[in-house]
Design an enzyme around this catalytic site. Structure first.
Site, PDB file in Angstrom:
ATOM      1  N   LYS A 199       0.909  -1.216   0.002  1.00 34.33           N
ATOM      2  CA  LYS A 199      -0.075  -0.029  -0.041  1.00 34.33           C
ATOM      3  C   LYS A 199       0.770   1.201   0.175  1.00 34.33           C
ATOM      4  O   LYS A 199       0.449   2.341  -0.554  1.00 34.33           O
ATOM      5  CB  LYS A 199      -0.869   0.020   1.320  1.00 34.33           C
ATOM      6  CG  LYS A 199      -2.187  -0.721   1.004  1.00 34.33           C
ATOM      7  CD  LYS A 199      -3.262  -0.222   2.126  1.00 34.33           C
ATOM      8  CE  LYS A 199      -4.514  -1.371   1.998  1.00 34.33           C
ATOM      9  NZ  LYS A 199      -4.821  -1.744   3.543  1.00 34.33           N
ATOM     10  N   ARG A 200       2.111   1.311   0.808  1.00 33.05           N
ATOM     11  CA  ARG A 200       2.792   2.353   0.680  1.00 33.05           C
ATOM     12  C   ARG A 200       3.296   2.824  -0.679  1.00 33.05           C
ATOM     13  O   ARG A 200       3.562   3.866  -0.817  1.00 33.05           O
ATOM     14  CB  ARG A 200       4.323   1.622   1.390  1.00 33.05           C
ATOM     15  CG  ARG A 200       4.990   2.692   2.005  1.00 33.05           C
ATOM     16  CD  ARG A 200       5.939   1.934   3.096  1.00 33.05           C
ATOM     17  NE  ARG A 200       6.862   0.981   2.379  1.00 33.05           N
ATOM     18  CZ  ARG A 200       7.857   0.940   1.770  1.00 33.05           C
ATOM     19  NH1 ARG A 200       7.971   1.939   1.194  1.00 33.05           N
ATOM     20  NH2 ARG A 200       8.147  -0.199   1.223  1.00 33.05           N
TER      21      ARG A 200
END
Ligand code: GLU
Length: 467
Positions: free
Chosen positions: A249-250
């Site tokens: 997700k980063r």
């Protein structure tokens, strides 16, 4: 085992369809399609606490969007519990599985003493029946787990479709639990029963499962015997983020659905995802049909692929241009609707798409351009100050007068602009920048006559008013 190619994707519905899973699905699907086989969707929902119907729906929707249509399923593991119980009973009867009554404390103590002796912690086989061996007394009131009786000697070998030959010694593997004390079957066991029952010929999955494979092969062997055909396994390396860490997700969106929302086309996602870990010479751009024609299980990369948003945009821009203007209009209408702009996917919207698509990578970018045809624009004070200057204002006023009169088409609009330039002794950019800022809210656009033609006369006169 049938000779038909049967592949599957087996997502766990604990969240959205992750890009890595989508790519595995794509490989499995393309492989089945290439060989005229079948592709099966199986939902691995035994982690009841983390699974949800919403996640199932999202996974199915994402697969549908990518047009990775399955021939069978979705099958749900939770609906197959009886079948797992039946196989466990069979294995207990055949002696390929056995009850183990070790308590958690006993297992902890076992591991502790192994560690103390510098050994790798593993189940020591104390409940494993052996000829002539005296088993401990069955404790009262303790529900047992069921353990698989892993072969003791030899190696487990397979020729991985991606990684090549792999061999694991059975000494590395202990007798794993296949049913917990409450009777629920464990993950590695369910996968084996499913792949067996569903006659899966090729197990293509992420290489985070490589360690499970020797265990699964051993269990399957116990079920099908030494002569039975094993599936072919292919373990695809993970996808790394642009910084070299595992994609997460980063790094931005990791759900397939998010890419749909962000204006990417399914055929572009398919093209881009396929190139993450597979190649056909140095061909970067291809269609769904070409992928099916070429995807024969060769040229799968052994090393991890890296996610590259700029390349995805490039691939999407290519496929955007391949789309008909009518189909782009449908997608842009949806993007506009998400912004609260009501636009019908009509001929007019299709012409707008034709005019702007060359400068756009996504349908979101197309909607960024096209919105100005449906709602008023608000030029920034800076743009106004830079371009709508006193030296140009009188020319804008006379252009407005001309545009009120001319036929509303590109040629007539172009003639009106040229006449105005001649009248005021201005250069095209001076007038064009000012008109663009007022009508479009920005100073850079495609050719002004083409841009203006697609507004109504009333819109243009209104936006050029009161100078
Ligand atoms: N449910 C597993 C996962 O989502 C897939 C297992 C498999 O493909 O064998 O990682």
């Amino acid at each position: 085992m049938t000779s038909t190619v049967r592949t599957r994707i087996a997502p766990s519905p604990t969240g959205f369809l992750h890009l890595g899973t989508a790519r595995t699905a794509l490989f499995s699907w393309a492989y089945a399609r290439h060989f005229g086989g079948e592709f099966i969707l199986r939902i691995e929902d035994t982690d009841v606490a983390r699974s949800s119907q919403e996640a199932v729906d999202q996974i199915v929707a994402a697969m549908r969007w990518l047009e990775l249509e399955h021939d069978e399923g979705p099958f749900f593991q939770m609906q197959r519990i009886e079948r797992y119980r039946e196989v466990i009973a069979m294995m207990l009867a055949a002696g390929t599985a056995y009850h183990c009554y070790c308590s958690t404390e006993e297992l902890d103590a076992m591991r502790e003493s192994q560690r103390a002796r510098g050994e790798k912690p593993r189940y020591d086989g104390r409940w494993r029946p052996e000829p002539g061996k005296l088993l401990p007394a069955v404790p009262q009131g303790v529900p047992p787990v069921v353990r698989f009786r892993n072969p003791e000697g030899g190696v487990v070998s397979w020729n991985d479709l991606v990684k090549g030959p792999i061999s694991i010694s059975n000494r590395e593997l202990d007798d794993l639990v296949i049913a917990r004390a409450d009777g629920t079957p464990t993950y590695n066991f369910c996968v084996v029963v499913d792949d067996w029952d569903m006659r899966i010929s090729h197990v293509i999955r992420g290489d985070d499962h490589v360690n499970n494979t020797p265990r699964q092969i051993n269990i399957l062997r116990a079920l099908i015997g030494p002569e039975g055909a094993l599936p072919i396994y292919g373990h695809v390396p993970m996808i790394l983020g642009p910084d070299g860490d595992k994609l997460s997700k980063r790094h931005g969106a990791v759900s397939v659905t998010q890419y749909e929302d962000d204006g990417y086309l399914p055929e572009a996602m398919l093209n881009y995802l396929a190139r993450l870990g597979w190649s056909h010479g140095d061909t970067e751009l291809f269609s769904r049909e070409q992928l099916i024609a070429w995807f024969d299980g060769h040229h799968l990369a052994k090393s991890p692929a890296q996610w590259d948003p700029a390349k995805l945009n490039w691939v999407n821009a290519h496929h955007l241009k391949q789309r008909s203007d009518g189909s782009l209009a449908e997608l842009v209408a949806k993007q506009l609707a998400r912004r609260g702009i009501e636009a019908v996917a009509d001929e007019h919207l299709a012409r707008l798409c034709a005019l702007y698509k060359d400068r756009c990578a996504t349908t979101v970018e197309l909607a960024d351009w096209i919105g100005m045809y449906y709602v008023d624009v608000h030029p920034s004070a800076d743009e106004l100050a830079a371009h709508v200057i006193d030296a140009v204002k009188p020319a804008v006023v006379s252009l407005r007068g001309r545009l009120a009169e001319v036929a509303w088409d590109k040629a007539a609009i172009s003639a009106a602009i040229k006449a105005t330039l001649a009248e005021h002794g201005l250069k095209m950019p001076q007038l064009a920048h000012a008109v663009r800022v007022l009508v479009c809210g920005r100073s850079q656009t495609p050719s002004l006559d083409a841009v203006l033609e697609l507004f109504t006369r009333e819109q243009v006169l209104w936006r050029l008013r009161s100078l």
